[in-house]
Design an enzyme around this catalytic site. Structure first.
Site, PDB file in Angstrom:
ATOM      1  N   ASP A  15       0.829  -1.209   0.000  1.00 52.77           N
ATOM      2  CA  ASP A  15       0.000   0.000   0.000  1.00 52.77           C
ATOM      3  C   ASP A  15       0.867   1.264   0.000  1.00 52.77           C
ATOM      4  O   ASP A  15       1.939   1.277   0.604  1.00 52.77           O
ATOM      5  CB  ASP A  15      -0.909  -0.030   1.245  1.00 52.77           C
ATOM      6  N   GLY A  16       0.373   2.308  -0.654  1.00 48.01           N
ATOM      7  CA  GLY A  16       1.027   3.616  -0.570  1.00 48.01           C
ATOM      8  C   GLY A  16       1.553   4.155  -1.893  1.00 48.01           C
ATOM      9  O   GLY A  16       2.184   5.218  -1.912  1.00 48.01           O
ATOM     10  N   GLY A  18      -0.100   5.504  -4.402  1.00 44.49           N
ATOM     11  CA  GLY A  18      -0.764   6.768  -4.734  1.00 44.49           C
ATOM     12  C   GLY A  18      -0.179   7.915  -3.922  1.00 44.49           C
ATOM     13  O   GLY A  18       0.123   8.993  -4.471  1.00 44.49           O
ATOM     14  N   ARG A  19      -0.012   7.714  -2.606  1.00 48.11           N
ATOM     15  CA  ARG A  19       0.515   8.782  -1.744  1.00 48.11           C
ATOM     16  C   ARG A  19       1.969   9.101  -2.078  1.00 48.11           C
ATOM     17  O   ARG A  19       2.404  10.239  -2.011  1.00 48.11           O
ATOM     18  CB  ARG A  19       0.366   8.369  -0.263  1.00 48.11           C
ATOM     19  N   HIS A  32       2.457   3.671  -9.072  1.00 41.75           N
ATOM     20  CA  HIS A  32       2.330   2.236  -9.380  1.00 41.75           C
ATOM     21  C   HIS A  32       3.571   1.735 -10.139  1.00 41.75           C
ATOM     22  O   HIS A  32       4.059   0.637  -9.890  1.00 41.75           O
ATOM     23  CB  HIS A  32       1.057   1.964 -10.192  1.00 41.75           C
ATOM     24  N   LEU A 126      10.535 -20.644  -5.111  1.00 39.53           N
ATOM     25  CA  LEU A 126       9.602 -19.735  -4.436  1.00 39.53           C
ATOM     26  C   LEU A 126       8.262 -19.823  -5.163  1.00 39.53           C
ATOM     27  O   LEU A 126       8.221 -19.734  -6.385  1.00 39.53           O
ATOM     28  CB  LEU A 126      10.132 -18.287  -4.527  1.00 39.53           C
ATOM     29  N   ARG A 183       1.905  -5.118   5.986  1.00 37.05           N
ATOM     30  CA  ARG A 183       1.195  -4.081   5.231  1.00 37.05           C
ATOM     31  C   ARG A 183       2.023  -2.810   5.311  1.00 37.05           C
ATOM     32  O   ARG A 183       2.366  -2.351   6.404  1.00 37.05           O
ATOM     33  CB  ARG A 183      -0.203  -3.816   5.796  1.00 37.05           C
ATOM     34  N   GLU A 202       1.287 -13.792  12.053  1.00 39.68           N
ATOM     35  CA  GLU A 202       1.835 -12.642  12.782  1.00 39.68           C
ATOM     36  C   GLU A 202       1.710 -11.403  11.881  1.00 39.68           C
ATOM     37  O   GLU A 202       2.050 -11.462  10.698  1.00 39.68           O
ATOM     38  CB  GLU A 202       3.310 -12.882  13.134  1.00 39.68           C
TER      39      GLU A 202
END
Ligand code: FPP
Length: 240
Positions: A15-16, A18-19, A32, A126, A183, A202
């Site tokens: 997240d973040g 856009g900011r 992005h 992975l 997050r 966790e």
């Protein structure tokens, strides 16, 4: 023997973007683009750390409500990234999986997704799962719908329904529950990500915006996780 908790599966809400762009007076889509660069570095760092499963929330079922112009750029970026990264990921032994409701995506994107899954299917360094058009409630609902259909068609007896059976109908079937959830971007929410799967995961929240989240920040999350005591509902004395 080490008493550090094992770290096999990391799940991330990136997240973040856009900011990050807004702070620089750039369009959200520039955030992005920068977010994709951060994603590449984090995938590489997870391979180095021998993480076995990495699950990234790239586009939620709710993200379809964003402005059409932003969705369109995001979809183009997903196709672009897939085209440019799939061979490198394959060489690194990464197995790609896409989790989510696919019919809303363009045929072009679905084709690239399918090809990437087929190409990397047998890789095992992975397992990189990209959640796109994904919502935790949708996931549980689609699992229940499949179970009900099987019961109605008498392929399954109602009394055989248990947690393991439901888990095996989620789109994450075969992938163990995340050990660590991260997050970025300062918000402290799960936002409809992996609702069932995160039951005993966790949680780690970072204020760093996703485009600035780098392998050093990932290491901080790992350090924080390593000193946690995972009790899964037991008391400390039972853990020995
Ligand atoms: C959150 O930022 C990010 C998204 C909506 C998803 C897009 C993620 C990427 C482009 C990273 C690359 C991923 C892949 C798998 C290619 P936001 O727009 O919600 O930021 P904000 O909260 O600052 O507005």
């Amino acid at each position: 023997m080490s008493n550090k908790p094992a770290l096999e599966h990391v799940a991330i809400i990136m997240d973040g973007n856009g900011r990050w762009a807004k702070k620089r007076n750039l369009p959200r889509t520039a955030g992005h683009r920068q977010g994709i660069k951060a994603t590449q570095a984090i995938i590489e760092a997870c391979v180095q750390h021998e993480i076995k499963y990495l699950t990234l929330f790239a586009f939620s079922s709710e993200n379809w409500n964003r402005p059409k112009s932003e969705i369109s750029v995001l979809m183009d970026l997903f196709v672009e990234s897939l085209q440019s990264e799939v061979d490198t990921l394959n060489e690194k032994g990464v197995c790609l999986r896409f989790l989510g409701h696919r019919p809303a995506f363009s045929n072009g994107l679905c084709k690239h997704v399918q090809q990437a899954e087929e190409l990397t299917r047998t890789n095992s360094e992975l397992v990189l799962s990209i959640a796109m058009g994904y919502g935790g409630r949708w996931d549980i609902l689609q699992a229940v719908e499949h179970i009900v259909a099987d019961v109605l068609d008498k392929r399954l007896a109602a009394e055989d329904i248990d947690e393991v059976l439901l888990e095996n109908r989620l789109v994450t079937a075969g992938i163990p529950a995340p050990d660590l959830f991260i997050r970025t971007g300062g918000e402290k929410r799960i936002s409809n990500f992996l609702l069932w799967q995160l039951a005993y995961t966790e949680l780690y929240f970072s204020d760093v915006l996703w485009p600035d989240f780098n392998p050093q920040e990932l290491e901080k999350a790992f350090e924080n996780y390593r000193v946690r005591q995972r009790r899964f509902g037991l008391i400390q004395e039972q853990l020995v």
